[in-house]
Design a protein around this motif. Structure first.
Motif, PDB file in Angstrom:
ATOM      1  N   GLN A 142      -3.584   6.853   5.385  1.00  0.00           N
ATOM      2  CA  GLN A 142      -3.920   8.225   5.768  1.00  0.00           C
ATOM      3  C   GLN A 142      -5.424   8.449   5.691  1.00  0.00           C
ATOM      4  OE1 GLN A 142      -1.777  11.359   3.803  1.00  0.00           O
ATOM      5  NE2 GLN A 142       0.219  10.549   4.324  1.00  0.00           N
ATOM      6  N   LEU A 172       1.550  11.805   8.656  1.00  0.00           N
ATOM      7  CA  LEU A 172       1.974  11.982   7.266  1.00  0.00           C
ATOM      8  C   LEU A 172       2.926  10.880   6.811  1.00  0.00           C
ATOM      9  CD1 LEU A 172       2.596  15.834   7.372  1.00  0.00           C
ATOM     10  CD2 LEU A 172       0.675  14.668   6.319  1.00  0.00           C
ATOM     11  N   ALA A 231       1.182  24.009  12.090  1.00  0.00           N
ATOM     12  CA  ALA A 231       1.624  23.525  10.784  1.00  0.00           C
ATOM     13  C   ALA A 231       2.604  24.500  10.143  1.00  0.00           C
ATOM     14  CB  ALA A 231       0.424  23.304   9.859  1.00  0.00           C
ATOM     15  N   TYR A 255       4.050  18.947   2.342  1.00  0.00           N
ATOM     16  CA  TYR A 255       2.720  18.594   1.852  1.00  0.00           C
ATOM     17  C   TYR A 255       2.827  18.301   0.372  1.00  0.00           C
ATOM     18  CZ  TYR A 255       1.678  21.046   6.119  1.00  0.00           C
ATOM     19  OH  TYR A 255       1.669  21.459   7.414  1.00  0.00           O
ATOM     20  N   SER A 293       4.279  10.594  12.971  1.00  0.00           N
ATOM     21  CA  SER A 293       3.446  11.536  12.236  1.00  0.00           C
ATOM     22  C   SER A 293       2.457  10.817  11.327  1.00  0.00           C
ATOM     23  CB  SER A 293       4.333  12.455  11.394  1.00  0.00           C
ATOM     24  OG  SER A 293       3.521  13.196  10.502  1.00  0.00           O
ATOM     25  N   PRO A 328      -0.455  17.482  10.439  1.00  0.00           N
ATOM     26  CA  PRO A 328       0.961  17.142  10.645  1.00  0.00           C
ATOM     27  C   PRO A 328       1.242  16.907  12.121  1.00  0.00           C
ATOM     28  CG  PRO A 328       0.720  19.486  10.165  1.00  0.00           C
ATOM     29  CD  PRO A 328      -0.637  18.885  10.028  1.00  0.00           C
ATOM     30  N   LYS A 329       0.513  15.949  12.672  1.00  0.00           N
ATOM     31  CA  LYS A 329       0.653  15.584  14.074  1.00  0.00           C
ATOM     32  C   LYS A 329       0.783  14.072  14.132  1.00  0.00           C
ATOM     33  CE  LYS A 329      -2.814  19.078  15.453  1.00  0.00           C
ATOM     34  NZ  LYS A 329      -2.191  19.965  16.432  1.00  0.00           N
ATOM     35  N   GLU A 350       7.170  20.827   7.337  1.00  0.00           N
ATOM     36  CA  GLU A 350       6.280  19.720   7.006  1.00  0.00           C
ATOM     37  C   GLU A 350       6.102  19.719   5.495  1.00  0.00           C
ATOM     38  OE1 GLU A 350       5.423  17.548   8.964  1.00  0.00           O
ATOM     39  OE2 GLU A 350       5.637  18.445  10.943  1.00  0.00           O
TER      40      GLU A 350
END
Lengths: 279, 302
Positions: free
Chosen positions: A180, A173, B206, B301, A171, A127-128, B299
């Protein structure tokens, strides 16, 4: 959508040897880079691999195929010692990278993994930002050269640069699934490893994204040795130079040139498997 | 069997309707209580602020609503609370975070199964017991090092509150870190990261939203903490930088007045509501901040 327009090749083409026409053969160097000898792996009391021996050629694509639970991923994870992270896993035998057994006491698995990059089944960007994802390996390895240049080079090699060059700060994501996964490939190759391991890298992707990944793997083999696990036999036939067939129980039943393995397998069990009688 | 004969739908609907009313009533109890508290605090504060201007309340540096000469500046109490909050945060945030990293990334499953509940027991100890522990154990240790330390001092209160809120930080942070998918850890290991690098440079960032939220909740708890600080830190409103001196927090003041012989309707009694309202606004703000952080920095996921 009618069946005529479908791009899903599993519907179009049922013959397992189809696609061999399009398989490009990477010349490679003719040298062996990884040599496995009598590798046995246990998870607790369960033996997952039995006496696996094979020689993986440098700068070619080697596919590991077989039905679920056959141990192909387990074998892949022996090469960079990812199995060390599983408490119950025990590995015996030797896996030599350029002649050095990676299970020798003086081998640090952390150092090993810097030489053997890995791409996973599910795209797993950090998550960068896109940039930080690719630079991550360089940063932790203390790379002191031009990181910007390496990030760009890796993204170009992963056929992603043109799509993300204007969003390097966003990001990872935010990208699509296929992007990805190419980002993860860029991340794996940025530190310039000798080998790239791929564990079903396209299984979570749609057909278009899959085909991009396959083209990319073909290109990568010019610079890297690629070992790829797949359960998609057409994919193995299309992209690999060598194919290893694992069958249930963790045995390596057949290993050889992809064309030979698919067209003329030695083992009846392998023939049954690749012609779709089971698996 | 025709569909028209089936009547069970009606029956179960009635059950659902009853259940809905019962559940709603239970949910309303907490909501109404909250509104009731806010209402009492506000209406109770109004007479106080008729006597004392809000400017004086927030700027005067003397707090003496009961003993003449009277003065109504809440700053000494705010200062006392801040000393406890900062001191306890210095104890709890690092220790709690490192504990969380250990539990989530280093401890094996069996150890974690023992350690985490043990830590959570700390959170279940009555706070008066912590206060007693502070004056009977922590303060004497401080006095060994700094003999001039009084029986009541801010440092002892800050340490004990810090210990008290460690489980909040460690447990909530550990939850946040455990929720980070293993895929990310594997990606790190696959790139040749060490366990330390995976823990600090992948898992920690994270999980940052959950960790920050745990900090804010722990600080909110420190602001509202009452019995331990009353016992340990004392009842002397005092703006000081010296943590070895006696102080008084907002909560300790409310204990003093609430249990003392202040007559109902006096300005001292009214000040209770004003201080209580200030306290409530502060902890409410912290809780809202915690929710905001969790929503803003989470975040997602798949």
């Amino acid at each position: 959508m009618s069946y005529e327009d479908t791009t899903d090749d599993s519907l179009v083409d049922q013959r397992p040897t189809a696609g061999l026409e399009t398989a490009t053969t990477n010349s490679g160097t003719g040298r062996t880079i990884i040599e496995a000898e009598d590798v046995n792996v246990w998870y607790g009391e369960t033996q997952a691999l039995h006496d696996i021996s094979m020689e993986i050629p440098e700068q070619q694509v080697t596919a590991l195929i077989g039905p679920s639970g056959c141990g192909k991923s387990t074998f892949l994870r022996c090469i960079n010692r990812m199995n060390d992270l599983i408490d119950t896993a025990r590995v015996e035998g030797a896996v030599r990278l350029r002649g050095k057994n990676v299970y020798d006491d003086d081998v640090d698995p952390v150092a090993l993994r810097r030489k053997v990059g890995m791409v996973f089944q599910k795209p797993n960007p950090f998550p960068k930002s896109v940039y930080d994802n690719v630079a991550y390996g360089l940063n932790i390895q203390g790379y002191d050269g031009d990181i910007d240049a390496r990030v760009e080079e890796a993204l170009r090699s992963a056929a992603l640069w043109d799509e993300v060059k204007d969003q390097l700060d966003e990001s990872g994501l935010e990208l699509s699934g296929g992007q990805q996964q190419r980002l993860c490939i860029a991340r794996a190759i940025a530190p310039d490893p000798e080998v790239v391991l791929m564990d079903e890298p396209a299984s979570a992707l749609d057909p278009v994204a899959t085909s991009k990944i396959e083209d990319l793997i073909d290109d990568l083999a010019r610079d890297y040795t690629v070992v790829i696990v797949t359960h998609n036999m057409q994919q193995a036939a299309r992209i690999s130079d060598k194919t290893a067939v694992f069958l249930t129980g963790g045995e390596l039943v057949e290993f050889g040139d992809t064309a030979t393995v698919f067209a003329n397998p030695e083992s009846d069990r392998v023939e049954d498997y690749i012609t779709g009688k089971f698996g | 069997m025709s569909g028209a004969d089936i009547t069970y739908g009606e029956v179960s609907d009635r059950g659902t309707a009853i259940a809905r009313v019962v559940f709603l009533a239970c949910a309303l109890v907490t909501v109404l209580t909250t509104f009731g508290i806010v209402l009492v605090l506000i209406t109770g504060s109004i007479p106080f602020f008729r006597e004392v201007s809000i400017v004086e309340f927030f700027t005067s540096t003397e707090w003496s609503p009961i003993i003449r000469p009277r003065s109504y500046g809440i700053l000494p109490l705010l200062w006392g609370t801040m000393l406890i909050v900062v001191g306890s945060a210095l104890v709890a945030l690092p220790v709690g975070t490192l504990t969380a990293i250990y539990l989530s990334e280093y401890a094996n499953r069996r150890l974690r199964r023992v350690l985490k509940p043990t830590l959570e027991i700390l959170a279940g100890i009555p706070t008066i017991v912590y206060g007693f522990f502070a004056i009977s154990f922590i303060t004497p240790q401080i006095q060994r090092v700094f003999p001039e330390t009084g029986t009541f001092n801010a440092l002892s209160g800050a340490i004990v509150v810090g210990v008290m809120i460690i489980p909040m930080v460690s447990s909530l942070s550990e939850d946040a870190m455990s929720a980070v998918p293993d895929d990310l850890r594997n990606a790190g290991y696959g790139l040749g990261a060490t366990k330390f690098e995976v823990s600090t440079r992948i898992v920690l960032p994270a999980a940052v939203s959950g960790i920050l939220a745990s900090y804010v909740l722990a600080i909110s708890r420190a602001i509202g903490e009452t019995m331990a600080v009353t016992l340990a830190a004392g009842m002397q409103p005092n703006i000081t930088f010296n943590p070895l001196e006696e102080i008084q927090t907002m909560t300790a003041y409310m204990v003093e007045v609430g249990t003392g012989d202040v007559s109902v309707g006096s300005i001292g009694y009214q000040s209770l509501f004003a201080v209580g309202l200030t306290l409530f606004v502060m902890t409410l703000a912290m809780n809202l901040l915690s929710q905001y952080i969790r929503g803003r920095y989470r975040e997602v996921y798949d």
